[in-house]
Write an enzyme that holds these catalytic residues in place. Structure first.
Site, short mmCIF file in Angstrom:
data_model
loop_
_atom_site.label_atom_id
_atom_site.label_comp_id
_atom_site.label_asym_id
_atom_site.label_seq_id
_atom_site.Cartn_x
_atom_site.Cartn_y
_atom_site.Cartn_z
N LYS A 47 41.92 52.22 49.13
CA LYS A 47 42.87 53.16 48.66
C LYS A 47 41.64 54.28 48.08
CE LYS A 47 45.94 54.75 45.10
NZ LYS A 47 46.11 54.11 43.66
N THR A 52 47.01 51.67 38.71
CA THR A 52 47.19 52.34 37.39
C THR A 52 48.17 53.47 37.02
OG1 THR A 52 44.67 52.82 38.71
CG2 THR A 52 45.64 55.04 37.39
N TYR A 99 33.75 49.67 33.82
CA TYR A 99 33.17 49.42 32.49
C TYR A 99 31.14 49.42 32.67
CZ TYR A 99 30.69 48.71 28.01
OH TYR A 99 29.95 49.19 26.70
N TYR A 145 40.62 49.31 46.36
CA TYR A 145 40.39 50.84 45.03
C TYR A 145 39.71 51.10 44.95
CZ TYR A 145 42.95 53.21 42.06
OH TYR A 145 44.01 54.62 41.42
N ARG A 171 37.16 57.46 37.56
CA ARG A 171 37.88 55.73 36.26
C ARG A 171 37.00 54.91 36.28
NH1 ARG A 171 43.34 56.01 34.05
NH2 ARG A 171 44.30 57.41 35.63
N ILE A 214 48.37 56.24 49.41
CA ILE A 214 49.35 54.86 48.04
C ILE A 214 49.95 56.16 47.04
CG2 ILE A 214 49.23 53.10 46.78
CD1 ILE A 214 47.37 52.26 48.42
#
Length: 298
Positions: free
Chosen positions: A165, A48, A111, A137, A142, A207
């Protein structure tokens, strides 16, 4: 028990670009040099923070190839290969493995928001396609979806799914994941401000966004903890909290790339829809930077 991909602070590095929006490979090498000289424990490309959503596939692979060549096995190099299209994630993961990536960072499908069963099949399909370790992740703010602890338990049974993560800011959530998965799944903090709490639950480090500009400090925060110097680790976590938060005064990676440009590590250039930090926030960021960097000019 699975061997950790890395232990400590891995830098989720920004992607330097020139004023025309093209990849700036010379600045990328400069950033990598800075990371290696200041004790980072791993390099994560095309995440990202690296603006991966606006990079073309060939650019992602070019960045990975450059990074692997420059780092030359000094620290692990982990490639972001996630997608909301499972077959695309498989293709990118295979290409990353072929180029020599140490591991893969695979974000949850965004999405289309898969079900928990969909997540299990998605990750197992990717894991079946490669022979290098995968870091899940999980970043619900997000992607709109959370990997539930029970889902982690199932996924941790795959030999190639090695870590997460975790950017779900709920410590209760992280605690449940740690309790259910034990040594089958390493946990890295996906939020700089939760690095110490997550290590206290057995996490292997972070991270990090802040590590772009403070790699040694983030490494040392983790190293103090692993050396049993918990008070020193705690003091660093609290001391760095203000600048950690500053990296999110605007959507990531706008503040951290701006900060990196202030240090001369790369240009202050983005691809739309990312834009430059507005003047008032930039002034505030500069003031905060000056309080941490002795020779930093305000």
């Amino acid at each position: 028990m699975k061997n950790a991909i890395f232990k400590g602070s891995g830098a989720a590095i920004v992607t330097p670009m020139d004023e025309h929006g093209n990849l700036d490979l010379k600045a990328t090498e400069k950033l990598l040099k800075f990371q290696l000289e200041h004790g980072t424990d791993a390099i994560i490309v095309n995440g990202t923070t690296g603006e991966s959503s606006t990079l073309e596939e060939k650019e992602k692979l070019e960045l990975l190839e450059l990074t692997i060549h420059y780092v030359n096995h000094r620290v692990p190099v982990i490639m972001g290969t996630g997608s909301n299209n499972t077959l695309h994630a498989v293709r990118m993961s295979r290409k990353a493995q072929a180029l020599g990536a140490s591991g893969l960072l695979v974000v949850t499908p965004y999405y289309n928001k898969a079900s928990q069963q969909g997540l299990i099949e998605h990750y197992n399909t990717i894991a079946d396609s490669v022979n290098i370790p995968i870091i899940i992740y999980n970043v619900p703010t997000r992607t709109g979806i959370n990997v539930e602890p029970e889902t982690y338990k199932t996924l941790s049974e795959h030999p190639n799914i090695q870590a997460t993560k975790e950017a779900n800011a709920s410590i209760t959530h992280v605690s449940k994941v740690a309790a259910l998965c034990g040594s089958r799944l390493d946990i890295y903090s996906g939020n700089d401000d939760l690095t110490l709490p997550i290590m206290a639950l057995g996490g292997k480090g972070v991270i990090s966004v802040l590590a772009n500009i403070m790699p040694f400090e983030m490494h040392l925060l983790c190293q103090h903890f692993f050396d049993g110097e918990i008070e020193k680790s705690k003091d660093m976590q609290l001391e760095l909290l203000k600048i950690m938060n500053a990296m999110f005064m605007e959507v990531n990676p706008i503040p951290v790339k701006t900060a990196a440009s202030m240090l001369g590590l790369c240009g202050e250039n983005f691809r739309l829809p990312m834009t430059k930090l507005d003047p008032d926030k930039k002034k505030k960021l500069r003031e905060i930077m000056a309080s941490y960097f002795v020779q930093f000019e305000t």
